[in-house]
Design a protein around this motif. Structure first.
Motif, PDB file in Angstrom:
ATOM      1  N   UNK A  30     118.365 -28.552 -85.853  1.00  0.00           N
ATOM      2  CA  UNK A  30     118.202 -27.221 -85.248  1.00  0.00           C
ATOM      3  C   UNK A  30     116.733 -26.812 -85.111  1.00  0.00           C
ATOM      4  N   UNK A  31     115.837 -27.700 -85.539  1.00  0.00           N
ATOM      5  CA  UNK A  31     114.386 -27.521 -85.308  1.00  0.00           C
ATOM      6  C   UNK A  31     113.843 -26.224 -85.910  1.00  0.00           C
ATOM      7  N   UNK A  32     114.119 -26.015 -87.190  1.00  0.00           N
ATOM      8  CA  UNK A  32     113.460 -24.901 -87.881  1.00  0.00           C
ATOM      9  C   UNK A  32     112.461 -25.428 -88.892  1.00  0.00           C
ATOM     10  N   UNK A  33     111.551 -24.536 -89.325  1.00  0.00           N
ATOM     11  CA  UNK A  33     110.480 -24.922 -90.244  1.00  0.00           C
ATOM     12  C   UNK A  33     110.890 -24.576 -91.667  1.00  0.00           C
ATOM     13  N   UNK A  34     110.633 -25.502 -92.593  1.00  0.00           N
ATOM     14  CA  UNK A  34     110.971 -25.238 -93.994  1.00  0.00           C
ATOM     15  C   UNK A  34     109.697 -25.041 -94.806  1.00  0.00           C
ATOM     16  N   UNK A  35     109.745 -24.098 -95.738  1.00  0.00           N
ATOM     17  CA  UNK A  35     108.636 -23.882 -96.667  1.00  0.00           C
ATOM     18  C   UNK A  35     109.180 -23.853 -98.080  1.00  0.00           C
ATOM     19  N   UNK A  36     108.385 -24.368 -99.042  1.00  0.00           N
ATOM     20  CA  UNK A  36     108.793 -24.387-100.445  1.00  0.00           C
ATOM     21  C   UNK A  36     107.821 -23.545-101.267  1.00  0.00           C
ATOM     22  N   UNK A  37     108.363 -22.744-102.180  1.00  0.00           N
ATOM     23  CA  UNK A  37     107.520 -22.019-103.119  1.00  0.00           C
ATOM     24  C   UNK A  37     108.184 -22.130-104.489  1.00  0.00           C
ATOM     25  N   UNK A  38     107.526 -22.814-105.413  1.00  0.00           N
ATOM     26  CA  UNK A  38     108.158 -23.107-106.705  1.00  0.00           C
ATOM     27  C   UNK A  38     107.096 -23.565-107.687  1.00  0.00           C
ATOM     28  N   UNK A  39     107.394 -23.460-108.994  1.00  0.00           N
ATOM     29  CA  UNK A  39     106.496 -24.099-109.956  1.00  0.00           C
ATOM     30  C   UNK A  39     106.535 -25.618-109.759  1.00  0.00           C
ATOM     31  N   UNK A  40     105.465 -26.296-110.163  1.00  0.00           N
ATOM     32  CA  UNK A  40     105.347 -27.743-109.934  1.00  0.00           C
ATOM     33  C   UNK A  40     106.586 -28.507-110.422  1.00  0.00           C
ATOM     34  N   UNK A  41     107.139 -28.086-111.567  1.00  0.00           N
ATOM     35  CA  UNK A  41     108.301 -28.787-112.150  1.00  0.00           C
ATOM     36  C   UNK A  41     109.520 -28.738-111.242  1.00  0.00           C
ATOM     37  N   UNK A  42     109.554 -27.785-110.328  1.00  0.00           N
ATOM     38  CA  UNK A  42     110.730 -27.611-109.467  1.00  0.00           C
ATOM     39  C   UNK A  42     110.522 -28.143-108.059  1.00  0.00           C
ATOM     40  N   UNK A  43     109.384 -28.818-107.849  1.00  0.00           N
ATOM     41  CA  UNK A  43     109.156 -29.417-106.527  1.00  0.00           C
ATOM     42  C   UNK A  43     109.531 -30.896-106.574  1.00  0.00           C
ATOM     43  N   UNK A  44     110.097 -31.430-105.484  1.00  0.00           N
ATOM     44  CA  UNK A  44     110.411 -32.865-105.474  1.00  0.00           C
ATOM     45  C   UNK A  44     109.128 -33.695-105.562  1.00  0.00           C
ATOM     46  N   UNK A  45     109.265 -34.948-106.048  1.00  0.00           N
ATOM     47  CA  UNK A  45     108.084 -35.836-106.141  1.00  0.00           C
ATOM     48  C   UNK A  45     107.507 -36.085-104.745  1.00  0.00           C
ATOM     49  N   UNK A  46     108.410 -36.279-103.782  1.00  0.00           N
ATOM     50  CA  UNK A  46     107.947 -36.549-102.412  1.00  0.00           C
ATOM     51  C   UNK A  46     108.381 -35.386-101.523  1.00  0.00           C
ATOM     52  N   UNK A  47     107.417 -34.825-100.816  1.00  0.00           N
ATOM     53  CA  UNK A  47     107.748 -33.722 -99.887  1.00  0.00           C
ATOM     54  C   UNK A  47     107.421 -34.182 -98.472  1.00  0.00           C
ATOM     55  N   UNK A  48     108.420 -34.137 -97.592  1.00  0.00           N
ATOM     56  CA  UNK A  48     108.222 -34.637 -96.224  1.00  0.00           C
ATOM     57  C   UNK A  48     107.096 -33.879 -95.536  1.00  0.00           C
ATOM     58  N   UNK A  49     106.398 -34.598 -94.654  1.00  0.00           N
ATOM     59  CA  UNK A  49     105.376 -33.925 -93.859  1.00  0.00           C
ATOM     60  C   UNK A  49     106.083 -32.883 -92.990  1.00  0.00           C
ATOM     61  N   UNK A  50     105.403 -31.799 -92.747  1.00  0.00           N
ATOM     62  CA  UNK A  50     106.029 -30.741 -91.945  1.00  0.00           C
ATOM     63  C   UNK A  50     106.578 -29.624 -92.814  1.00  0.00           C
ATOM     64  N   UNK A  51     106.777 -29.893 -94.111  1.00  0.00           N
ATOM     65  CA  UNK A  51     107.251 -28.805 -94.994  1.00  0.00           C
ATOM     66  C   UNK A  51     106.019 -28.107 -95.584  1.00  0.00           C
ATOM     67  N   UNK A  52     105.976 -26.786 -95.427  1.00  0.00           N
ATOM     68  CA  UNK A  52     104.855 -25.995 -95.954  1.00  0.00           C
ATOM     69  C   UNK A  52     105.074 -25.764 -97.443  1.00  0.00           C
ATOM     70  N   UNK A  53     104.040 -25.997 -98.261  1.00  0.00           N
ATOM     71  CA  UNK A  53     104.175 -25.745 -99.703  1.00  0.00           C
ATOM     72  C   UNK A  53     103.277 -24.594-100.114  1.00  0.00           C
ATOM     73  N   UNK A  54     103.831 -23.649-100.837  1.00  0.00           N
ATOM     74  CA  UNK A  54     103.072 -22.481-101.301  1.00  0.00           C
ATOM     75  C   UNK A  54     103.162 -22.419-102.825  1.00  0.00           C
ATOM     76  N   UNK A  55     102.034 -22.175-103.490  1.00  0.00           N
ATOM     77  CA  UNK A  55     102.102 -21.959-104.944  1.00  0.00           C
ATOM     78  C   UNK A  55     102.076 -20.461-105.219  1.00  0.00           C
ATOM     79  N   UNK A  56     101.793 -19.699-104.157  1.00  0.00           N
ATOM     80  CA  UNK A  56     101.601 -18.268-104.296  1.00  0.00           C
ATOM     81  C   UNK A  56     102.716 -17.531-103.523  1.00  0.00           C
ATOM     82  N   UNK A  57     103.556 -16.780-104.253  1.00  0.00           N
ATOM     83  CA  UNK A  57     104.718 -16.149-103.611  1.00  0.00           C
ATOM     84  C   UNK A  57     104.343 -15.121-102.543  1.00  0.00           C
ATOM     85  N   UNK A  58     103.353 -14.218-102.787  1.00  0.00           N
ATOM     86  CA  UNK A  58     103.012 -13.251-101.731  1.00  0.00           C
ATOM     87  C   UNK A  58     102.644 -13.913-100.401  1.00  0.00           C
ATOM     88  N   UNK A  59     101.869 -15.015-100.472  1.00  0.00           N
ATOM     89  CA  UNK A  59     101.471 -15.721 -99.246  1.00  0.00           C
ATOM     90  C   UNK A  59     102.709 -16.326 -98.559  1.00  0.00           C
TER      91      UNK A  59
END
Ligand code: CP
Length: 312
Positions: free
Chosen positions: A185-214
């Motif tokens: 369906x061609x939508x964009x995914x973003x992840x915001x989580x503590x390091x322990x809750x992120x997968x070891x490998x994150x596909x290119x194209x997924x935005x990663x945020x360490x800061x919730x407000x951003x």
């Protein structure tokens, strides 16, 4: 085995036209159902067969919505709920349980099971469709589809939207299925989580945020996820207070989200951890709408892959 049997184990090979058909059919079924509640007479044309709903892991929303969906589509549900009171307690395997239930000739299976069960192999041995209702950490396709339907209904389309997942992404089967659906369906995914809750490998194209407000400023849709302690190998991964402080959603935090953002959670919710109960009053929150839509999406799916009702 019928050549045309079509199961739903993953969303890897699903096509966009079929998903959009499921969305429009679900919306039509919801309209018909709501109109029918104001009138009298039977909702469907009668008994078509049985549905084997086998839940080897706990469930509330998925189990009850498949039960409602099967009944509304004309299939009487036969339910195995967690194995208690069945011959699984005497050592019968899940595979053997399924082949014995197949002998009762259900029209389709709905199965929730652990990672170690080989659902794809079971599917190759069964002559009726199987729908994955949550397979360990591997995937929960009907949850991703009902989320997609809810976003489609709220925003008109999910394509090109920014969908933010906050929380225990690593252990989430919902995220696993969204990764597959986002390709379709061609939508964009973003992840915001503590390091322990992120997968070891994150596909290119997924935005990663360490800061919730951003992350909240970026998102069109915010999907909070439960901290899935039952799937953690290290039980002391972090302090709940730290998590709530940095990643928990509350009214104050949601002031940073877009005015028309859609706030979701697949359930069940740990209030006071990933979400404060006050956000249920936020008009942008559609958590119960997801549950309502789940039954219509699943009914549309049953009608499509079991009854082979055609789309436009
Ligand atoms: N969302 C979901 O799968 O909820 P249940 O575990 O209650 O079915």
């Amino acid at each position: 085995m019928p050549v045309s049997k079509s199961s739903l184990i993953t969303l890897k090979k699903i096509d966009e036209k079929f998903v959009l058909h499921l969305f429009s059919k679900s919306i039509e079924l919801k309209k018909n159902f709501n109109e029918h509640r104001l009138s009298s007479g039977p909702y469907h044309s009668g008994y078509k067969g049985t549905a084997a709903l086998l839940f080897f892991e706990p469930s509330t929303r998925t189990r009850f919505s498949f039960e409602a969906a099967s009944s509304r589509a004309g299939y009487h549900p036969m339910i195995l709920d967690g194995g208690i009171g069945t011959s699984i307690e005497k050592g019968e395997t899940i595979e053997d349980t399924i082949s014995n239930i197949q002998a009762l000739r259900p029209s389709f299976f709905v199965i929730r099971c652990q990672d170690h069960v080989n659902l794809e192999q079971i599917d190759s041995l069964i002559d009726v469709p199987i729908i994955n209702a949550g397979w360990g950490k591997r995937g929960h396709p009907t949850q991703a589809l009902l989320d997609g339907l809810t976003i489609h209904e709220k925003l008109g389309s999910i394509a090109a939207k920014n969908i933010l997942f906050v929380g225990d992404i690593k252990h989430s089967r919902v995220v696993a299925s969204h990764r597959e659906l986002s390709e379709v369906l061609k939508y964009n995914m973003g992840f915001c989580a503590p390091r322990e809750f992120l997968p070891e490998v994150i596909s290119t194209g997924i935005q990663c945020f360490s800061n919730l407000p951003e992350a909240l400023e970026w998102a069109d849709v915010v999907i909070a996820l439960r901290v899935q302690k039952e799937r953690h190998e290290n039980e002391n991964l972090f302090l709940i207070e730290d998590y709530r402080e940095n990643f928990g959603l509350n009214n104050e935090r949601l002031k940073l989200a877009k005015p028309n953002a859609v706030i979701m959670h697949p359930g069940p919710i740990n209030y006071g951890v990933e979400i404060e109960s006050e956000i249920l009053q936020d008009p942008r929150c559609v958590i119960l709408k997801q549950v309502e839509n789940g039954a219509f999406l699943r009914e549309a799916l049953i009608r499509s892959i079991v009854d082979k009702e055609k789309g436009d």
